[in-house]
Design an enzyme around this catalytic site. Structure first.
Site, short mmCIF file in Angstrom:
data_model
loop_
_atom_site.label_atom_id
_atom_site.label_comp_id
_atom_site.label_asym_id
_atom_site.label_seq_id
_atom_site.Cartn_x
_atom_site.Cartn_y
_atom_site.Cartn_z
N ASP A 377 11.69 -66.25 -87.00
CA ASP A 377 11.66 -67.07 -88.20
C ASP A 377 10.85 -68.34 -87.95
O ASP A 377 10.95 -68.96 -86.89
CB ASP A 377 13.11 -67.42 -88.59
CG ASP A 377 13.21 -67.97 -90.00
OD1 ASP A 377 12.64 -67.37 -90.92
OD2 ASP A 377 13.87 -69.01 -90.16
N GLU A 424 7.30 -64.21 -88.86
CA GLU A 424 7.58 -64.72 -90.20
C GLU A 424 6.61 -65.86 -90.45
O GLU A 424 6.82 -66.97 -90.01
CB GLU A 424 9.04 -65.19 -90.28
CG GLU A 424 9.50 -65.57 -91.70
CD GLU A 424 9.18 -67.02 -92.05
OE1 GLU A 424 8.28 -67.24 -92.91
OE2 GLU A 424 9.81 -67.90 -91.49
N ASP A 480 16.35 -65.21 -98.50
CA ASP A 480 16.28 -66.57 -99.05
C ASP A 480 15.83 -66.59 -100.50
O ASP A 480 15.82 -67.66 -101.13
CB ASP A 480 15.31 -67.43 -98.23
CG ASP A 480 15.91 -67.90 -96.91
OD1 ASP A 480 17.15 -68.00 -96.82
OD2 ASP A 480 15.15 -68.16 -95.97
#
Length: 625
Positions: A377, A424, A480
């Site tokens: 991430d 990501e 998200d």
């Protein structure tokens, strides 16, 4: 529920676990590991030929020298284990997790992506009443013991049925506070029952062998002591930098005294972590045997109040009081005029470089024991990261700082080799981020929801399907984002018209399945969908709303037995996977061989075997790979 002929025999699973061997992947998963990695251990053979001069005949064998075939295409589903059905308030690693793997295999899905498996952040009374974020974990190496299956503990002989709570909250969202209150004492009882077993008991011997492993003891010693200190009554709810100076500064005598006083708590913590590992790795082995690869999620930053920062203070930017001197965030943008202030302490990258990235190598190694592939991430922070003064109220005053770049990945290569990393790379993506991702050959991400919505639109957007690239993972939306159905409902008529004209999205098919179809058709080598989109849920199924601390991460798919009733969705996914060539070409999910292929294979098996190569020749042959 998995059938008895496909699950690992308990004695075999225990012997494998006690021997501390990594669970082998299915052959198809082994092949995938080479394809998704940043620096593959196995690469395609490239045939070279001498270049003849103009007008001369081509080289022998010219008509067999074809380009390498495209990489295999895959599809999968994101669902965190907490979202599984469960009898005790939360999804767990019991029979419903195995039922989900069976469902994935039926749907021809080769990927199960999860959120971080770490112990989540905990509520702080008066500040964060319902905060259980897996992205603010208390230790980057440990597991979330709340998802331990209580029924599996009964099967292991560590509990009786009378020890279990009465089934509760078997449907609806997770009430984490309630789950912690009811389930944690039961898990603690099982952990202590394990500790009470004689050392020659198979389960106890497996635990002792696991705890002695260097890669486990390296983090477990500090993690268990950190947990014991956190449970000290006068320190409950306090960040570690507010502990007495001798504890926060890690005075050796004070730590040893605390360790001696907390032996029971420390042993209980370690036993619970072993039970998590045992159950998770058994599930991973089952998934791999079904042709399903587990993709983990690693936040680039760790929580400030964590064993990681407390035990490795020189690797983080802290001031003389052990508090963060600068914290992570992102700058203001069209969605937030103040930016986002995450609050995680930043790394001292020079210190990491001096130690040869040893902490990071251990972290990635642990992640790759628990998963087959790992999404990092906020990958962009390896190129440059946003640093905000620790006392700032918003992220407006932050600035960009150069990150470690490719040097980081070269530094960890000796320890984790060709780690299969997914980058990501969402947000502010500058050319240095793209260059870094390309340098390590890591797949990036494209998100279909990001391709539309602007009044003007950007025809160069990488998220538009015609701009996708092969080395990427395509998502309709992530954990998200809004669900796709919820997102579509909030779009204006202009955007809906664009979607109808470009992608044929209409009310009959629905936005969720329209985006699943687009993802399947994408050139991206992998496409992954949230389970909420598979079920075509609105925003009532949203997993997380960034910027809001309370009330997230709680969504659950349904009551026990849910997947038996979702076979229609599995068949629909399988049909799309076949249409867009996202079916495994080998391994457990591969289609049955055609009759002609089977005849040829049978003939090859009956043909005389060539003489075995000499030992030295065989060694050289294996060395090629």
């Amino acid at each position: 529920t998995p059938s008895s002929d496909t699950r690992l025999h308990p004695a075999v699973a225990m012997a494998s676990f006690a021997a501390t061997q990594a669970v082998p992947l299915a052959p198809s998963a082994l092949g995938r590991r080479a394809r998704v990695t940043g620096k593959p251990k196995f690469t395609r053979a490239v045939r070279t030929m001498a270049a003849p001069k103009t007008g001369e005949p081509v080289v022998d064998g010219y008509t067999t020298m074809f380009p390498s075939p495209p990489v295999d295409r895959r599809a999968g589903v994101i669902m965190h284990p907490t979202s599984l059905p469960g009898m005790y308030g939360i999804g767990d690693l019991g029979q419903e997790a195995y039922a989900f793997v069976d469902w994935l295999a039926e749907a021809k899905m080769q990927i199960w992506q999860v959120l971080p498996l770490v112990p989540p952040g905990r509520p702080i009374p008066g500040l964060r009443e319902d905060y259980w974020s897996p992205y603010s974990g208390r230790d980057a190496h440990c597991g979330n013991t709340l998802i331990i299956s209580l029924q599996a503990l009964v099967k292991d002989g560590l509990l009786t049925q009378k020890d279990l709570p009465h089934p509760y909250d078997t449907r609806g969202n997770v009430d984490f506070n309630q789950v912690a209150k009811k389930n944690e004492p039961v898990i603690a009882r099982a952990a202590n029952n394990l500790l009470a077993l004689p050392d020659d008991n198979d389960l106890k011997a497996a635990y002792l062998a696991w705890r002695r492993r260097p890669e486990i003891s390296r983090f477990l010693k500090d993690a268990s002591l950190f947990d014991a200190i956190c449970k000290t009554p006068e320190l409950l709810g306090k960040d570690w930098w507010d502990w007495p100076v001798e504890l926060r500064a890690r005075d050796p005598a004070a730590l040893e005294a605390k360790r001696a006083d907390s032996t029971a708590l420390i042993d209980e913590f370690c036993a619970a972590q072993f039970l998590f590992d045992k159950q998770w790795l058994s599930l991973k082995a089952y998934a791999n045997a079904k042709g399903v690869s587990l993709v983990g999620d690693m936040p680039i930053y760790v929580g400030g109040h964590s064993a990681d920062v407390w035990a490795n203070q020189t690797l983080f930017l802290l001031n003389e009081n052990c508090r963060p001197s600068a914290v992570a965030g992102v700058p203001p943008d069209a969605f937030s005029e103040d930016g986002q202030l995450w609050g995680n302490p930043l790394y001292d990258w020079n210190a990491h470089d001096k130690e040869g990235y040893e902490w990071w190598a251990g972290r990635l190694g642990r992640a790759l024991e628990l998963h087959d592939e790992v999404r990092i991430d906020h990958f962009r922070a390896f190129a440059a990261y946003y640093s905000v003064p620790a006392d700032a109220k918003t992220a407006k005053s932050g600035k960009w700082i150069v990150g470690p770049g490719e040097k980081f990945f070269k530094g960890i290569a000796s320890a984790v080799g060709g780690a299969p990393i997914v980058a990501e790379d969402l947000g502010v993506i500058t050319e240095d981020v793209v260059a870094l991702r390309n340098a390590i050959d890591a797949p990036g991400m494209v998100v279909l929801q990001f391709a539309w919505g602007d009044e003007e639109g950007d025809p160069r957007s990488p998220h538009l399907p015609h701009n996708h690239y092969e080395n990427s993972f395509c998502y309709p939306g992530t954990h998200d984002n809004e669900t796709t159905a919820g997102w579509y409902a909030n779009q204006d008529e202009t955007t809906k018209l664009k979607l109808a004209n470009y992608a044929g999205i209409d009310e009959k098919e629905g936005a969720a399945w329209g985006f699943i179809r687009l993802g399947m058709a994408s050139v991206s080598k992998a496409c992954v969908f949230t389970m909420q989109d598979v079920m075509a849920l609105g925003n009532e199924g949203r997993m997380n709303t960034p910027g809001i601390a309370d009330g997230n991460w709680a969504w659950r798919v349904g009551a026990p037995g849910f997947f038996e009733g979702a076979r229609g969705e599995a068949k629909r996914l399988a049909a799309l996977a076949e249409r867009y060539q996202r079916i495994a070409s080998s391994g457990p999910q591969a289609p049955p061989k055609k009759a002609a292929e089977a005849v040829v294979e049978a003939a090859a098996k009956t043909a005389p075997s060539p003489a075995a190569p000499a030992a030295e020749e065989k060694k050289k042959f294996l060395g090629m790979f």
